[in-house]
Design an enzyme around this catalytic site. Structure first.
Site, PDB file in Angstrom:
ATOM      1  N   GLY A 161      90.495 -22.357  82.479  1.00  0.00           N
ATOM      2  CA  GLY A 161      90.126 -21.191  83.255  1.00  0.00           C
ATOM      3  C   GLY A 161      88.677 -21.270  83.697  1.00  0.00           C
ATOM      4  O   GLY A 161      87.877 -22.036  83.145  1.00  0.00           O
ATOM      5  N   CYS A 162      88.332 -20.460  84.691  1.00  0.00           N
ATOM      6  CA  CYS A 162      86.968 -20.504  85.222  1.00  0.00           C
ATOM      7  C   CYS A 162      85.951 -20.004  84.205  1.00  0.00           C
ATOM      8  O   CYS A 162      84.916 -20.641  83.972  1.00  0.00           O
ATOM      9  CB  CYS A 162      86.879 -19.713  86.526  1.00  0.00           C
ATOM     10  SG  CYS A 162      87.545 -18.034  86.446  1.00  0.00           S
ATOM     11  N   TYR A 163      86.222 -18.866  83.573  1.00  0.00           N
ATOM     12  CA  TYR A 163      85.308 -18.363  82.550  1.00  0.00           C
ATOM     13  C   TYR A 163      85.195 -19.324  81.362  1.00  0.00           C
ATOM     14  O   TYR A 163      84.081 -19.593  80.895  1.00  0.00           O
ATOM     15  CB  TYR A 163      85.758 -16.988  82.053  1.00  0.00           C
ATOM     16  CG  TYR A 163      85.502 -15.829  82.970  1.00  0.00           C
ATOM     17  CD1 TYR A 163      84.225 -15.511  83.408  1.00  0.00           C
ATOM     18  CD2 TYR A 163      86.549 -14.999  83.372  1.00  0.00           C
ATOM     19  CE1 TYR A 163      83.983 -14.409  84.228  1.00  0.00           C
ATOM     20  CE2 TYR A 163      86.326 -13.890  84.181  1.00  0.00           C
ATOM     21  CZ  TYR A 163      85.036 -13.605  84.611  1.00  0.00           C
ATOM     22  OH  TYR A 163      84.812 -12.509  85.413  1.00  0.00           O
TER      23      TYR A 163
END
Length: 341
Positions: free
Chosen positions: A162-164
């Site tokens: 995921g980006c986070y």
């Protein structure tokens, strides 16, 4: 540069109409070792038959492809003609589609959360569905390119982070692996541009309604992903802001008593030969420096045992599409940054 047949791949992109999908399409189109078989959306999508350049006019000079509905016929075409499938789909859709292409011998690079967590029992609470593919879940390799290159190179199924989690793990893994962190909970605050909420219209991401606000308190699906990869307890709070793209993460961690500045400097030297990681002590990364770029920018500061670290990424690139390209590059035996810089 010319590539051998072993280093060249025919790829299909499913879910190409979204923000990540079009970025991935752009990167594939410009990549010297990748050939784009086609761009696909769900069979009954309103985007089927549209030109990708009509949906995303900023890329009209690069992408002039028609979006194909993913019918049974198109699936068979992909199985017979593609080497790799990128899934830019909803998590549940990826879990349904991936086994079908994997069984046909294709490699799958999944950009959803469908295969990121280790345990099927975590999916109902964090993703809202029962995961029925425990075997493939155990075989999936986590696609954090700088940290697991050998595993990614050998994998048939890659779960792109995921980006986070990408923003957080790239900062925290060096100090965790070096044994510099105390057992105290790590606090992670991160702010994302509104493209992180996806392309579908929603009141919570409507421009007139959005300013800067936290969401997903104590229960965001990226919390178990970060904790799983870090093997450390974290408290993660995401925020959605009124700018298009990018993530800035601020991380607070307690160091062990005997940690010196030299220990921290040495820990981050693990990135010295990683061309897509830009790191500097005392730096204060900014979103404007990474937008439209495949880099992660890292900076760290300490006062006594308190570490405050920062990272900045483009959520659509290093947080998704360009990291997926890094994974394919590793599978082809190419430099991870090939086609990206």
């Amino acid at each position: 540069m010319q590539y051998t047949a072993a280093q060249s791949q025919s790829v299909a992109i499913i879910g190409a109409s979204g923000y990540v999908g079009v970025e991935l399409t752009r990167l594939v189109e410009q990549h010297p070792a990748l050939s784009l078989l086609g761009c696909y959306v769900s069979e009954h999508s309103s985007d089927a038959g549209s030109l990708l350049s009509d949906l995303h006019p900023q890329y009209a000079h690069l992408v002039k492809l028609s979006l194909q509905g993913l019918s049974s016929h198109e699936k068979e075409l992909i199985k017979s003609s593609a080497d790799t499938v990128f899934l830019c789909t909803d998590h549940g859709v990826s879990v349904e589609l991936a086994p079908e292409f994997l069984a046909a011998g294709l490699k799958v690079i999944d950009l959803s959360g469908g295969f990121r967590l280790n345990a099927t029992e975590d999916y109902p609470s964090f993703y809202g569905f029962e995961h029925q593919q425990s075997s493939w879940l155990q075989q999936a390799v986590y696609g954090l390119a700088e940290w697991y290159p050998q595993e990614i190179a050998a994998a048939q199924l890659v779960a792109v982070p995921g980006c986070y989690p990408t923003a957080a793990l790239m900062v925290l893994l060096p100090v965790k692996q070096a044994g510099l962190l105390s057992d105290s909970k790590i606090i992670i605050n991160a702010v994302s541009g509104v493209t992180g909420a996806g392309r579908k219209a929603a009141l919570t991401s409507h421009g007139a309604e959005l300013s800067l606000q936290p969401y997903g308190l104590f229960e965001h699906r990226h919390t178990p992903e970060i904790a799983q990869q870090l093997q450390h307890e974290v408290l993660f709070t995401p925020h959605l802001a009124q700018f298009p793209r990018g993530i800035l993460a601020t991380l607070y961690a307690e160091l062990n008593d005997d940690v010196s500045d030299a220990d921290l400097d040495k820990a981050y030297q693990c990135y010295a030969d990683k061309p897509l990681v830009r790191f500097e002590k005392q730096a204060r990364p900014a979103i404007k420096n990474v937008v439209q770029q495949p880099f992660v920018d890292i900076g760290w500061h300490r006062q006594g045992n308190q570490l405050i670290a920062f990272s900045a990424i483009d959520n659509l690139l290093k947080g998704a599409a360009s990291q997926a390209i890094q994974c394919v590059n590793l599978q082809l035996g190419l430099a991870a940054e090939e086609g990206l810089v």
